[in-house]
Design a protein around this motif. Structure first.
Motif, short mmCIF file in Angstrom:
data_model
loop_
_atom_site.label_atom_id
_atom_site.label_comp_id
_atom_site.label_asym_id
_atom_site.label_seq_id
_atom_site.Cartn_x
_atom_site.Cartn_y
_atom_site.Cartn_z
N ALA A 127 -1.23 46.22 36.07
CA ALA A 127 0.21 46.04 36.20
C ALA A 127 0.77 45.15 35.10
N ARG A 128 0.06 44.07 34.78
CA ARG A 128 0.55 43.15 33.75
C ARG A 128 0.51 43.78 32.36
N ARG A 129 -0.48 44.63 32.13
CA ARG A 129 -0.66 45.23 30.80
C ARG A 129 -0.17 46.68 30.76
N LEU A 130 0.76 46.99 31.64
CA LEU A 130 1.29 48.34 31.76
C LEU A 130 1.82 48.89 30.43
N PRO A 131 2.62 48.14 29.67
CA PRO A 131 3.13 48.70 28.40
C PRO A 131 2.01 49.05 27.42
N GLU A 132 0.97 48.25 27.41
CA GLU A 132 -0.16 48.50 26.51
C GLU A 132 -0.86 49.81 26.87
N LEU A 133 -1.10 50.01 28.16
CA LEU A 133 -1.75 51.24 28.59
C LEU A 133 -0.83 52.45 28.39
N CYS A 134 0.46 52.28 28.65
CA CYS A 134 1.42 53.37 28.43
C CYS A 134 1.37 53.84 26.98
N GLU A 135 1.35 52.91 26.06
CA GLU A 135 1.32 53.27 24.64
C GLU A 135 0.06 54.05 24.29
N LEU A 136 -1.06 53.62 24.84
CA LEU A 136 -2.32 54.30 24.55
C LEU A 136 -2.32 55.72 25.14
N VAL A 137 -1.85 55.87 26.37
CA VAL A 137 -1.77 57.20 26.97
C VAL A 137 -0.86 58.10 26.14
N SER A 138 0.26 57.58 25.70
CA SER A 138 1.19 58.36 24.90
C SER A 138 0.55 58.80 23.59
N ARG A 139 -0.19 57.93 22.96
CA ARG A 139 -0.81 58.26 21.68
C ARG A 139 -1.91 59.30 21.83
N GLU A 140 -2.69 59.21 22.90
CA GLU A 140 -3.80 60.15 23.04
C GLU A 140 -3.38 61.50 23.61
N THR A 141 -2.33 61.52 24.42
CA THR A 141 -1.91 62.79 25.03
C THR A 141 -0.66 63.36 24.39
N LYS B 119 2.32 62.56 25.42
CA LYS B 119 3.41 62.56 26.41
C LYS B 119 4.33 61.37 26.19
N PRO B 120 5.62 61.48 26.56
CA PRO B 120 6.55 60.36 26.43
C PRO B 120 6.09 59.15 27.23
N ALA B 121 6.53 57.97 26.77
CA ALA B 121 6.10 56.73 27.41
C ALA B 121 6.52 56.69 28.88
N GLY B 122 7.69 57.24 29.20
CA GLY B 122 8.13 57.24 30.59
C GLY B 122 7.23 58.06 31.48
N ASP B 123 6.74 59.19 30.98
CA ASP B 123 5.81 60.01 31.76
C ASP B 123 4.47 59.30 31.92
N ALA B 124 4.05 58.62 30.85
CA ALA B 124 2.80 57.85 30.92
C ALA B 124 2.92 56.76 31.98
N GLN B 125 4.06 56.08 31.99
CA GLN B 125 4.26 55.01 32.97
C GLN B 125 4.24 55.55 34.39
N LEU B 126 4.84 56.74 34.60
CA LEU B 126 4.88 57.32 35.94
C LEU B 126 3.48 57.54 36.48
N GLU B 127 2.59 58.11 35.68
CA GLU B 127 1.25 58.37 36.21
C GLU B 127 0.48 57.08 36.44
N ILE B 128 0.71 56.07 35.59
CA ILE B 128 -0.01 54.80 35.76
C ILE B 128 0.47 54.07 37.01
N VAL B 129 1.79 54.09 37.23
CA VAL B 129 2.34 53.45 38.42
C VAL B 129 1.78 54.09 39.69
N LEU B 130 1.72 55.41 39.72
CA LEU B 130 1.15 56.09 40.88
C LEU B 130 -0.33 55.74 41.05
N ALA B 131 -1.05 55.64 39.93
CA ALA B 131 -2.47 55.28 40.00
C ALA B 131 -2.66 53.88 40.58
#
Length: 489
Positions: A66-80, A82-94
């Motif tokens: 949760a604290r490092r959410l922006p960092e993980l969002c950026e990595l998901v966006s770069r590897e897949t 997908k937009p950062a908002g979509d990356a955040q949605l899947e991480i929040v649900l996880a």
């Protein structure tokens, strides 16, 4: 994370730019086996912590995510891509699923009393769920956080150690998850990473783990099952889908159209439970299609969703579109020129024959077919006429629950898209070519545990049934008792 040395490596690329994001080892069968062997000792320690100890450490990990959410969002966006908002949605649900599993594990898996019955009323009967040991998780690339954590979080909460093989398209996300877990739980390698291609996954399936949790295509799922069968390793398979959406005559058409467009095109259509087929009551068909077309024309690849993460999928999408058009279908949005070098523009197809590839096979791209039906009975019949059976959606005011129950899928959302995926207490899984077994919810926790039945005699009784000196008089009494209890009807 334990460091292992492998000679062969591979690069992770940003699918939007081909930028090299990182280089990772291709782990051999021996290295996979070594990770599993390390996990055995880790599993014993992890189990010994009990529910409270594991919940506390999972909460530490959850806090880090949760604290490092922006960092993980950026990595998901770069590897897949997908937009950062979509990356955040899947991480929040996880994160929500991780929280639920950690908090609910004791209630679901702890000791439960059972009624022993009249004949054995002197016994105390209990069931408890014990961890399997070591779980192998083979994850996908389309939701590289949410989907594997649907297995990892529940397996860990149940007391197992995990060896995780992420997709070769998203090894950086897998590395990040395992490294942050090691920071929260530094004592033992409870969650380990192995990276590579299909051979690495096959090695994990053959390694003697206590269960394999796989998410991916149906074809690959069959290969994983075949490899696991060599050691009689049980599997839970979450494979492909060709999910239908039904629109009844009394549906909220604006909501149904919005759900169709989002369910079909979000994440570039690379969603196993996304919307691929729509069946609409003839009374509202024209109005519904107009609303879908209006919304779909406002959606743009590269702005609202990213590129196709797996380049080979571009040809699959192109083939399905061209086949639909050649068979008499019409593209109201997109069409034959929708597929580019990296991106696929939204495509809405109508008048597509039910036996075409675009209706029968998983497209896994931003396309959707819409068909007119005379009534909901016809809609149910066509929706169920598929080898897949993962998710489904119904839009109806009066008959929503009835129609949902008749759909041959593992889960159904009524009047909202994919809502079942965000509810941590609901099980998720398919039937048919969509796989079997369940993740999430109490069923997901029990998927990674074995039931242990215990009967404890509290006192002796005159009618001793399990002994050779049992008398004829005892048999006669038991016979009369059973006749009295059960023989009246």
């Amino acid at each position: 994370m334990t460091t292992v040395h492998a000679v062969e490596t591979f690069d992770s690329l940003n699918p939007a730019t081909d930028e090299v994001i990182g280089t990772y080892p291709v782990h051999s069968a021996d290295e996979v086996q070594a990770a599993v062997d390390r996990a055995r000792a880790a599993a014993r320690w992890w189990e010994s912590l009990g529910f409270a100890g594991r919940a506390e450490r999972l909460a530490r990990w959850r806090g880090s995510l949760a604290r490092r959410l922006p960092e993980l969002c950026e990595l998901v966006s770069r590897e897949t891509g997908k937009p950062a908002g979509d990356a955040q949605l899947e991480i929040v649900l996880a994160i929500e699923h991780l929280a639920w599993a950690g908090k609910q594990a004791r209630k679901v898996l702890g000791t439960q009393r059972r009624a022993p019955g009249l004949l054995l009323s002197n016994q105390a009967a209990t069931v408890e769920y014990q961890p399997l040991g070591v779980i192998g998780v083979i994850g996908p690339w389309n939701y590289p956080v949410y989907t594997p954590l649907g297995s990892i979080a529940y397996a860990l909460a149940a007391g197992n150690a995990v060896v995780f093989k992420p997709s070769e398209y998203t090894p950086g996300v897998g590395t990040w998850l395992v490294d942050t877990f090691a920071e929260a739980v530094p004592e033992y390698p409870v969650l380990q990473l192995v990276t590579g291609f299909g051979a690495t996954g096959a090695a994990l399936a053959r390694s003697g783990v206590d269960k394999i949790a796989f998410t991916g295509s149906t074809a690959t799922g069959k290969k994983v099952m075949a490899a696991a069968a060599e050691t009689l390793t049980p599997v839970v398979i979450e494979a492909g889908g060709k999910d239908p959406l039904l629109v009844d005559a009394d549906a909220d058409l604006d909501a149904a159209a919005d759900a169709t467009v989002w369910g079909a095109f979000s994440n570039a259509g690379q969603t196993c439970a996304g919307v691929e087929r729509v069946y609409v009551h003839q009374g509202v068909y024209d109005a519904f299609v107009a609303k879908v077309v209006e919304r779909a024309k406002k959606v743009s690849a590269g702005a609202d969703y990213g590129p196709m993460t797996m380049p080979t999928q571009l040809e699959v999408v192109r083939t399905h579109i061209l086949d639909a058009l050649a068979r008499g279908g019409r593209a109201l949005v997109g069409g034959k020129d929708a597929v580019g070098d990296r991106y696929v523009q939204p495509t809405v197809l109508v008048d597509v024959p039910e036996d075409s590839a675009a209706v029968r096979e998983e497209t896994f791209g931003p396309t959707v077919t819409i068909a007119k039906v005379a009534d909901m009975d016809e809609a149910i019949e066509k929706a169920n006429d598929s080898v897949y059976g993962l998710g489904s959606t119904v839009f109806a005011k009066r008959r929503g629950l009835e129609l949902a129950r008749r759909l041959r899928t593992g889960q159904t959302a009524i009047n909202a898209p994919l809502s079942f995926a965000g509810i941590a207490s609901l099980p998720f899984g398919g039937r048919g070519d969509s796989g079997f077994g369940r993740i999430h919810g109490p069923e997901g926790l029990r998927e990674f545990a074995r039931p242990k039945a215990i009967a404890r005699q509290r006192f002796t009784v005159p009618l001793r049934l399990t002994t050779f000196p049992r008398s004829p008089r005892t048999d006669a009494l038991v016979g009369k008792l059973i006749a009295t209890l059960h023989g009246r009807r």
